[in-house]
Design a protein around this motif. Structure first.
Motif, PDB file in Angstrom:
ATOM      1  N   TYR A   1       0.979  -1.179   0.049  1.00  0.00           N
ATOM      2  CA  TYR A   1       0.000   0.092  -0.046  1.00  0.00           C
ATOM      3  C   TYR A   1       0.905   1.287  -0.018  1.00  0.00           C
ATOM      4  O   TYR A   1       0.752   2.171  -0.877  1.00  0.00           O
ATOM      5  N   ALA A   2       1.817   1.209   0.937  1.00  0.00           N
ATOM      6  CA  ALA A   2       2.757   2.645   0.962  1.00  0.00           C
ATOM      7  C   ALA A   2       3.592   2.682  -0.339  1.00  0.00           C
ATOM      8  O   ALA A   2       3.841   3.721  -1.048  1.00  0.00           O
ATOM      9  N   TYR A   3       3.890   1.434  -0.897  1.00  0.00           N
ATOM     10  CA  TYR A   3       4.928   1.427  -1.847  1.00  0.00           C
ATOM     11  C   TYR A   3       3.964   1.998  -3.133  1.00  0.00           C
ATOM     12  O   TYR A   3       4.591   2.973  -4.016  1.00  0.00           O
ATOM     13  N   ASN A   4       2.852   1.862  -3.042  1.00  0.00           N
ATOM     14  CA  ASN A   4       1.899   2.255  -4.419  1.00  0.00           C
ATOM     15  C   ASN A   4       1.322   3.764  -4.276  1.00  0.00           C
ATOM     16  O   ASN A   4       0.591   4.119  -5.207  1.00  0.00           O
ATOM     17  N   ASN A   5       1.398   4.143  -3.115  1.00  0.00           N
ATOM     18  CA  ASN A   5       0.668   5.614  -2.757  1.00  0.00           C
ATOM     19  C   ASN A   5       1.535   6.549  -1.971  1.00  0.00           C
ATOM     20  O   ASN A   5       1.111   7.069  -1.082  1.00  0.00           O
ATOM     21  N   ASN A   6       2.689   6.646  -2.542  1.00  0.00           N
ATOM     22  CA  ASN A   6       3.685   7.754  -2.097  1.00  0.00           C
ATOM     23  C   ASN A   6       3.803   7.734  -0.556  1.00  0.00           C
ATOM     24  O   ASN A   6       3.890   8.588   0.123  1.00  0.00           O
ATOM     25  N   ASN A   7       4.101   6.432  -0.297  1.00  0.00           N
ATOM     26  CA  ASN A   7       4.538   6.378   1.158  1.00  0.00           C
ATOM     27  C   ASN A   7       3.472   6.525   2.076  1.00  0.00           C
ATOM     28  O   ASN A   7       3.622   6.739   3.291  1.00  0.00           O
ATOM     29  N   GLU A   8       1.912   6.767   1.811  1.00  0.00           N
ATOM     30  CA  GLU A   8       0.896   7.157   2.783  1.00  0.00           C
ATOM     31  C   GLU A   8       0.821   6.098   3.618  1.00  0.00           C
ATOM     32  O   GLU A   8       1.006   4.530   3.471  1.00  0.00           O
ATOM     33  N   ILE A   9       0.672   6.280   5.060  1.00  0.00           N
ATOM     34  CA  ILE A   9       0.316   5.188   6.118  1.00  0.00           C
ATOM     35  C   ILE A   9      -1.256   4.773   5.819  1.00  0.00           C
ATOM     36  O   ILE A   9      -1.988   5.414   5.825  1.00  0.00           O
ATOM     37  N   LEU A  10      -1.162   3.477   5.887  1.00  0.00           N
ATOM     38  CA  LEU A  10      -2.468   2.798   5.584  1.00  0.00           C
ATOM     39  C   LEU A  10      -3.338   3.090   7.052  1.00  0.00           C
ATOM     40  O   LEU A  10      -4.383   3.315   6.859  1.00  0.00           O
TER      41      LEU A  10
ATOM     42  N   ASP B   1      -7.601  -0.285  -5.989  1.00  0.00           N
ATOM     43  CA  ASP B   1      -7.589  -1.011  -7.232  1.00  0.00           C
ATOM     44  C   ASP B   1      -6.621  -2.355  -6.899  1.00  0.00           C
ATOM     45  O   ASP B   1      -5.722  -2.370  -6.250  1.00  0.00           O
ATOM     46  N   ARG B   2      -7.439  -3.565  -6.864  1.00  0.00           N
ATOM     47  CA  ARG B   2      -6.786  -4.768  -6.367  1.00  0.00           C
ATOM     48  C   ARG B   2      -5.981  -5.356  -7.371  1.00  0.00           C
ATOM     49  O   ARG B   2      -4.923  -6.156  -6.927  1.00  0.00           O
ATOM     50  N   TYR B   3      -5.382  -4.627  -8.587  1.00  0.00           N
ATOM     51  CA  TYR B   3      -4.411  -4.971  -9.466  1.00  0.00           C
ATOM     52  C   TYR B   3      -3.178  -4.183  -9.262  1.00  0.00           C
ATOM     53  O   TYR B   3      -2.140  -4.380  -9.706  1.00  0.00           O
ATOM     54  N   THR B   4      -3.366  -2.896  -9.093  1.00  0.00           N
ATOM     55  CA  THR B   4      -2.474  -1.826  -8.970  1.00  0.00           C
ATOM     56  C   THR B   4      -2.144  -1.535  -7.266  1.00  0.00           C
ATOM     57  O   THR B   4      -0.939  -0.958  -7.097  1.00  0.00           O
ATOM     58  N   PHE B   5      -3.106  -1.809  -6.733  1.00  0.00           N
ATOM     59  CA  PHE B   5      -3.372  -1.093  -5.343  1.00  0.00           C
ATOM     60  C   PHE B   5      -3.074   0.232  -4.937  1.00  0.00           C
ATOM     61  O   PHE B   5      -2.859   0.865  -4.084  1.00  0.00           O
ATOM     62  N   LYS B   6      -3.529   0.861  -6.231  1.00  0.00           N
ATOM     63  CA  LYS B   6      -3.433   2.533  -6.190  1.00  0.00           C
ATOM     64  C   LYS B   6      -4.747   2.701  -5.267  1.00  0.00           C
ATOM     65  O   LYS B   6      -5.922   2.306  -5.533  1.00  0.00           O
TER      66      LYS B   6
END
Length: 351
Positions: free
Chosen positions: A69-78, A106-111
């Motif tokens: 999640y962090a990897y694909n969302n600019n290191n956002e904390i989940l 998105d379940r395939y990109t995790f964005k």
């Protein structure tokens, strides 16, 4: 180089660039890697730590990427305490218990695609029926329990269904919704919600305390247990309760799972299996895992899917979890690995 690092490098290289090369009229293109055909592992994290994250494992068990999640969302904390993951169509819904939100990706990109917060109160489970999202909420501090309903199309709030008892696991069967009114081995009721009206009917399980409730082939199955025996029951999609098998001599059954026409369940640190079509009391466990007590830590994460058993040792929440994969047919160990976080509590196949 660790295998987890290998996959991180691959993702960093391929997700950022869609590479096209040409030489002497020859060309090739590398398509972006996605999270299809693998497993999501939910790492709960310590309470009040904002340490929740998701590990991805390829279906052949060869490559792993942590904290996707962090990897694909600019290191956002989940967030705080990842209770469960729901998969529906092209989306994954991350149930964040102590953060009081559902994070949609998105379940395939995790964005990240959106967040549900309206009327969310310590969510514990999620399911989907007839174009709607149903979320089970239980706030143990305030004793406020509910199921909240949202539109899948725009995530907007529809209604709140109040409960007097805990609302924990929640599943769909035949277009209707079933709520487990039991948590941590306490409680003996399941509520059937007719989604045409959202009216609810309470179903009492006759013996023992409910361990886990699952959906399979448009029916619901639940396991309950006493200190002497365990019991599996079937509930039809319209709420009719039928006994399936009495597991004499196997106490405090829990962790019910169904895969390839078989029941799987645990008692203490022992894992058992029996046929759905012709269930019998297993003479011996399929396998026995290490007893790394206290008892509520044993098999904290337990999932059976794809002919594999995923069983986690959460190391008493003092270190990242160890996940061991076993053959569901023989009980033989396939491999073990360390997940990217504390409290690995579930494995979800993403085909």
């Amino acid at each position: 180089m660790r295998i987890t690092r290998i996959l991180t490098v691959l993702f960093a290289f391929v997700l950022l660039f869609n590479i096209s090369c040409s030489s002497d009229n020859e060309s090739y293109e590398i398509s972006p890697i996605t999270y299809q055909d693998g497993y999501f592992i939910s790492n709960e994290g310590n309470f009040k730590s904002n340490g929740a994250n998701v590990t991805f494992l390829t279906r052949d068990l060869s490559l792993q990427q942590d904290n996707i999640y962090a990897y694909n969302n600019n290191n956002e904390i989940l967030g705080d305490v990842l209770q469960a993951i729901g998969l529906n169509e092209n989306k994954a819904y991350l149930v964040m218990n102590n953060s009081n939100k559902i994070v949609v990706v998105d379940r395939y990109t995790f964005k990240k695609l959106g967040t549900i917060t309206d009327q969310i109160n310590n969510p514990r489970g999620i399911t989907f029926a007839n174009g709607f999202i149903y979320v089970a909420n239980t706030n143990f501090s305030t004793n406020v329990n509910s199921v909240t309903k949202y539109k899948i199309s725009d995530l907007s709030f529809v209604k709140k269904i109040d409960f007097t008892e805990v609302a924990d696991k929640i599943v769909e069967a035949g277009g209707n919704v079933f709520v487990q009114n039991a948590s941590s081995g306490y409680g003996n009721k399941i509520t059937y919600i007719n989604t045409a009206t959202d009216n609810k009917t309470e179903i009492t399980i006759p013996n023992g305390q409910i361990g886990r409730t699952v959906s399979y082939n448009s029916d619901v199955y639940t396991i309950s247990g006493t200190t002497a025996n365990s019991y599996i029951y079937k509930i039809s999609s319209t709420g009719t309760l039928t006994p399936v098998v009495t597991l004499t001599g196997i106490p405090n059954g829990t962790n019910l799972q169904i895969d390839n026409g078989k029941f799987y369940f645990s008692s203490g640190n022992k894992i058992y299996t029996t046929s759905i079509a012709a269930p019998v009391v297993p003479a011996n466990p399929l396998l026995t895992v290490a007893d790394n007590g206290p008892s509520y830590y044993v098999l904290y994460g337990f999932t059976v899917v794809d002919g594999r058993i995923f069983a986690s040792d959460v190391k008493k929440f003092e270190g990242n979890s160890e996940m061991t994969v076993y053959s569901a047919s023989t009980g033989g160990k396939i491999r073990s690995f360390i997940t990217g976080g504390l409290g690995a509590n579930g494995t979800y196949v993403n085909p």
